[in-house]
Design a protein around this motif. Sequence first.
Motif, short mmCIF file in Angstrom:
data_model
loop_
_atom_site.label_atom_id
_atom_site.label_comp_id
_atom_site.label_asym_id
_atom_site.label_seq_id
_atom_site.Cartn_x
_atom_site.Cartn_y
_atom_site.Cartn_z
N HIS A 117 0.84 -1.20 0.00
CA HIS A 117 0.00 0.00 0.00
C HIS A 117 0.88 1.25 0.00
CE1 HIS A 117 1.23 -0.38 4.18
NE2 HIS A 117 0.90 0.89 4.35
N ASP A 119 1.05 4.83 2.13
CA ASP A 119 0.51 5.36 3.38
C ASP A 119 -0.49 6.49 3.17
OD1 ASP A 119 2.03 3.65 4.98
OD2 ASP A 119 3.71 5.04 5.08
N TRP A 135 10.94 4.35 10.85
CA TRP A 135 10.52 3.04 11.40
C TRP A 135 11.68 2.54 12.24
CZ3 TRP A 135 11.19 -2.24 11.63
CH2 TRP A 135 10.07 -3.09 11.56
N HIS A 200 10.82 6.08 4.98
CA HIS A 200 10.13 5.94 3.70
C HIS A 200 9.16 7.09 3.45
CE1 HIS A 200 7.16 3.42 6.09
NE2 HIS A 200 6.27 3.97 5.29
N HIS A 206 4.68 -0.24 -0.17
CA HIS A 206 5.36 -1.14 0.77
C HIS A 206 4.36 -2.04 1.47
CE1 HIS A 206 3.95 2.18 3.24
NE2 HIS A 206 4.10 1.43 4.32
N SER A 208 4.51 -5.95 4.24
CA SER A 208 5.39 -6.87 4.97
C SER A 208 4.69 -8.21 5.14
CB SER A 208 5.78 -6.28 6.33
OG SER A 208 4.65 -6.11 7.15
N ARG A 217 8.22 -9.28 16.59
CA ARG A 217 8.80 -8.23 15.73
C ARG A 217 8.15 -6.92 16.15
NH1 ARG A 217 7.08 -5.58 10.42
NH2 ARG A 217 6.04 -4.59 12.17
N VAL A 221 6.93 3.29 15.06
CA VAL A 221 6.81 3.88 13.73
C VAL A 221 6.36 5.33 13.88
CG1 VAL A 221 5.68 3.67 11.49
CG2 VAL A 221 6.20 1.61 12.83
N ARG A 223 5.52 9.03 12.19
CA ARG A 223 5.18 9.78 10.97
C ARG A 223 5.47 11.25 11.25
NH1 ARG A 223 3.95 4.90 8.41
NH2 ARG A 223 2.40 3.79 9.62
#
Length: 292
Positions: A117, A119, A135, A200, A206, A208, A217, A221, A223
Amino acid sequence: MPSPLPLENGRLTETQKAAYWQDGYLFPIEVMPAAEARRMRAELEALEAEWLDRDLPLPLSTYKRVNAHCVMPLAHRIGSDPRILDVVEGILGPDIMIYAVEFFIKEPNTRHKVSMHQDLTYWGLGAIDGLVTAWLSLSPATPASGCMDFVRGSHKNAILPHEDTFAEDNLLSRGQEVKVEVDAADKIPIEIHPGQISLHHGLTIHGSGPNTTDDRRIAAVIRYCTPDVTQQVADVDFALLARGQDRFGHFSSFPAPTRNFTSEALAQYDEIRAAQAKAMMSGAQKQGSLYN
Ligand SMILES: O=C(O)CCC(=O)C(=O)O
């Protein structure tokens, strides 16, 4: 393991900045020692242990996943970290706002993934250059643990059509997926390790895959945007000045949290969530909660 890019006094070089604008991403960038990132993880996990069974208005997972910086001092502290801001300044310039901080967590050996997708698709901010995601890895992000994959140069597209899947194993709000076929060979795995960030662009395609390892994990993150960015869909939007000056006043501010989940911060959280839902769920076939 890819070697960290050599910074100059903690800042991006001209070549690194050019690579970001050329590719739509940049990694791995070491912003703190691995041991410090591991301590942040421990702090997050202590918070999880303390608050999981408390009577919060929304599930703890929602507060971690959306706008954690409104209710959790740890998230706000990470977003305000001068070492991350020094790097981000090379992309956005001296005036930097925190638009959001989210903890993206994939539990060990789970199916959860993030479909490919862009963002900016549902944020109501337009197709802009003035937003970058940092990130920060709090545990190893590898192809096996479900690190992100980026498509090089894809930020040069406009906002492309997306399809809502609302798939149960998708960590995104609408399970949104870009409606272009992305060849496996075009997915660059973004392997980074505790204390490192990737950057990014808001239009970079992107996603995952699942975490197939025995460890969690965990990423913080952040923004970041420039103060001139405007919310075009919702009536009002919120961001906190992290560095420099806001000469535009496009975003409403709010007090940064000093303790976890105070009643004032929870009320503020609801206000922000309601405002942003208007942009996030605009045009969705299925209405529902923003995230779970
Ligand atoms: O953490 C992930 O796997 C995906 C995160 C993501 O989509 C993003 O940071 O924009």
